[in-house]
Structures are given as C-alpha cells and as structure tokens.
Design a protein around this motif. Structure first.
Motif, short mmCIF file in Angstrom:
data_model
loop_
_atom_site.label_atom_id
_atom_site.label_comp_id
_atom_site.label_asym_id
_atom_site.label_seq_id
_atom_site.Cartn_x
_atom_site.Cartn_y
_atom_site.Cartn_z
N ASP A 234 37.60 48.89 38.32
CA ASP A 234 36.40 49.30 39.07
C ASP A 234 35.16 48.65 38.51
O ASP A 234 35.13 48.17 37.37
N VAL A 235 34.11 48.65 39.35
CA VAL A 235 32.81 48.12 38.97
C VAL A 235 31.74 48.86 39.77
O VAL A 235 31.96 49.26 40.91
N VAL A 244 39.66 48.71 42.93
CA VAL A 244 40.83 48.06 43.54
C VAL A 244 42.06 48.37 42.70
O VAL A 244 42.01 48.27 41.47
N CYS A 245 43.13 48.78 43.34
CA CYS A 245 44.39 49.09 42.67
C CYS A 245 45.42 48.04 43.08
O CYS A 245 45.66 47.85 44.28
N MET A 246 46.01 47.38 42.08
CA MET A 246 46.98 46.33 42.36
C MET A 246 48.18 46.92 43.10
O MET A 246 48.73 47.95 42.71
N LYS A 314 38.91 42.23 34.34
CA LYS A 314 37.85 43.19 34.67
C LYS A 314 37.08 42.70 35.89
O LYS A 314 36.96 41.50 36.13
N LEU A 315 36.58 43.67 36.67
CA LEU A 315 35.73 43.34 37.80
C LEU A 315 34.31 43.08 37.30
O LEU A 315 33.80 43.82 36.45
N LEU A 316 33.65 42.06 37.85
CA LEU A 316 32.31 41.69 37.41
C LEU A 316 31.23 42.13 38.39
O LEU A 316 30.13 42.51 37.99
N SER A 317 31.54 42.07 39.68
CA SER A 317 30.51 42.36 40.69
C SER A 317 31.16 42.74 42.01
O SER A 317 32.37 42.52 42.21
#
Length: 346
Positions: A234-235, A244-246, A314-317
C-alpha cells in the motif's frame, strides 16, 4: 516439450559421465594402493577384481556378464566394433542360453552349479523380442523399438544389490565386510555422508514440489511472482490509501480506513518488457488489475502498477491520470532483469 526431453536426456547422460569419472578416479586410487603392496601381477589383478566387486556390490548376473565379456571361449562376433550401437541388444545372445566352460587342467566349471539356477532365471526373464533379434543388421533390417538410452559403448550400468535381491554373492560380501575393520574416522565420515545424502534427497524433493506448483501463466516466467503471491502493498496519496494484493484485488480506501473501500479491480496478469521494448517504456514490468467497481456514468475502475528495479518491493506513488483509471509506481527486485541491466549499462 521437445526441448525438455532433450534437456532431460543430456542431464541423464551427464550424470552417467560424472559417475564414470568418479569411478575411474576411485579405481586409480585403489590400483595405486594395491601396486604399493602387491608386486605379483596375477595377485594384483585378482585383488583388483575382488576389490571392485566388493565396493560395487554387483549382482551374480552382472558378474557373470562381465566374465563372459572377457573370456575368449565365448562368441563375441555379434558385438563387433562395427556394430557398437547394437551391443546392448546383442549381449543376451552371448549370455543365453547358458554355456558351460571347463578349461583343461583346471578344476571346476563356469558357471558353477550353485549359481546356474539364478542365471537360467535371468535368461528366461529376457524379453523374447530381444532374443529374436536378427544376427546381423543391414539397410533392409529394422530392429524392434527397444530403449537403449542407458547403453553406453555396449555397457548397461548395473545397480547395487541387497541381500534380498541376491543372496549368493551378498553372503560373500558380508564375509569380506566382517574381515575388514574400518577406521573410526572413516565410519564417522560415512555416517555423515548418509545424512547429507538424505538431506539432499529431501531438498531435491521439496524443490521439485515447488517447481511443480509454479504456474508460469499465473506467476510469470520461472515463477517470478511466486515469492510474493500472497502479499499486499500500500501507499498513501492525497486523502486515500491505495492497496494492491498480488493475485488478488486492488483497493482504494480513505486514510485510516482498515477494511472495505472501493474495488479497483482484480488481478489480470502482467507484461514483461524486453530490452527493445524498454526503449519505449520507462518501466520493466506492468501489472494490471481490471473490472473493478463501475464509476458513475463512466468505465469500470482499473489499476496499473508500473515496476522498476529496486532492492525491496514497495509502492512509491499513486495517481489517477484518467477518470477511474489508476496508475501506481512500484520498486521491486523482480524488475532487476537482464533488460534493465542492459538498458542502464550494468
């Protein structure tokens, strides 16, 4: 499928070659040891033969085949050098039916009466199709389709036996074992070797199970996403948290909200860009979630995650460049592929 078959056959051949090299090295050490202690050639050859039989634990039938293969009294015409690829097929013709050999001036016969029943049973068990092969081959003769993939230079690799499989020679091996007192260090090393072999076997089995479980269509080439298949990332962006879940769902929630939220879509696969494609794409991998909750008077929501190389995942944006179409940026080691290396000159 054809590639995998060829690969398996080559790997099997390689393992046989490696075993042959190991056996040759062992024989070299054994022969050097015997030469230092035995000067008489006859006794040297006899000791070498006995040592080889003892350490390989061959069966009575295997030993019989080896002896028949070197005795000049037996017919070896069908195993001529011009017919090497048929030697595995021709060998039973020399072995069976059993022939008795008695050399003038020597006691006893070969094979000895106590092993004759075992050898007769071997001959009976040979496939009749193999025994019916023609005595010679030419361009008009097609031999039966018999698998000789394990035949190297006319020699089929024998297997070690147990007491249950062959009581005759195993009794001799047991007597030889009783006569040998192994050093404690060697016994300890053999115990350690047995443990390592069991560990290796267990790990190999576990690896095979994991490989079978990996579905390339679902997890990507070589199971790229397998290690993160149950993870969510998450972000926070603006007043929302994007998750987002893989292999699962993508969700938009208000900040601080722990459950619920707006469905941005379910997992719809990924695209991996090649080196040439990356010239037109900043990101190595695209992952997609589609068919989310429909926007009012608009399309169904969807999310796209663009992945570039990074040490950790990791999510960035997160952004919404078009109505109900969300684009998120991610760093992950899964994007550190050959295409990324070539593009950045690494």
């Amino acid at each position: 499928m054809a590639y995998q078959m060829v690969r398996n056959k080559l790997e099997k051949t390689q393992r046989s070659i490696e075993r042959g090299i190991q056996s040759a090295l062992s024989a070299k050490v054994l022969l050097a040891s015997l030469q230092n202690r035995i000067k008489n050639n006859h006794d040297l050859i006899l000791s070498l033969a006995m040592s080889t039989l003892y350490y390989s634990k061959l069966s009575t039938v295997d030993v019989y085949q080896l002896i028949v293969g070197i005795l000049p009294e037996f017919d070896h015409e069908s195993c001529s050098s011009s017919n090497k690829d048929k030697q595995c097929l021709e060998q039973p013709r020399v072995l069976c039916p059993l022939q008795t050999l008695h050399r003038k001036g020597q006691e006893g016969v070969f094979p000895s009466p106590d092993i004759t029943p075992l050898l007769e049973e071997f001959c009976t068990s040979i496939d009749q199709e193999l025994l019916d092969l023609p005595s010679s081959y030419d361009d008009t003769t097609t031999p039966p389709a018999i698998d000789v993939s394990d035949c190297f230079g006319g020699y089929v690799e024998p297997q070690q036996i147990t007491a249950e499989q062959d009581t005759h020679l195993h009794k001799i091996y047991e007597v030889m074992e009783d006569a040998i007192e192994l050093p404690p260090q060697l016994v300890e090393l053999e115990n350690q070797q047995d443990k390592l072999i069991k560990t290796q076997s267990a790990l190999t089995s576990e690896l095979q199970t994991l490989e079978n479980a990996v579905d390339e269509q679902k997890y990507g080439p070589g199971g790229l996403l397998w290690s993160m298949k149950d993870e969510c990332f998450d972000v926070e962006a603006g007043k929302y948290t994007y998750e987002v879940c893989m292999m699962g769902k993508a969700t938009q929630r208000d900040r601080g909200q722990k459950s619920g939220g707006t469905n941005l879509g379910t997992w719809d696969g990924m695209i991996i860009h090649s080196t040439e494609e990356e010239e037109d794409h900043e990101f190595a991998i695209e992952m997609n979630w589609k068919h989310g909750t429909k926007c009012w008077n608009g399309p169904a929501r969807s999310a796209q995650v663009l992945v570039t190389c990074g040490a950790e995942t990791k999510l960035l944006s997160a952004d919404e460049p078009q109505t109900c179409t969300y684009v998120l940026e991610m760093e992950s080691y899964i994007a550190c592929n050959d295409a990324y290396k070539q593009k950045h000159g690494l």
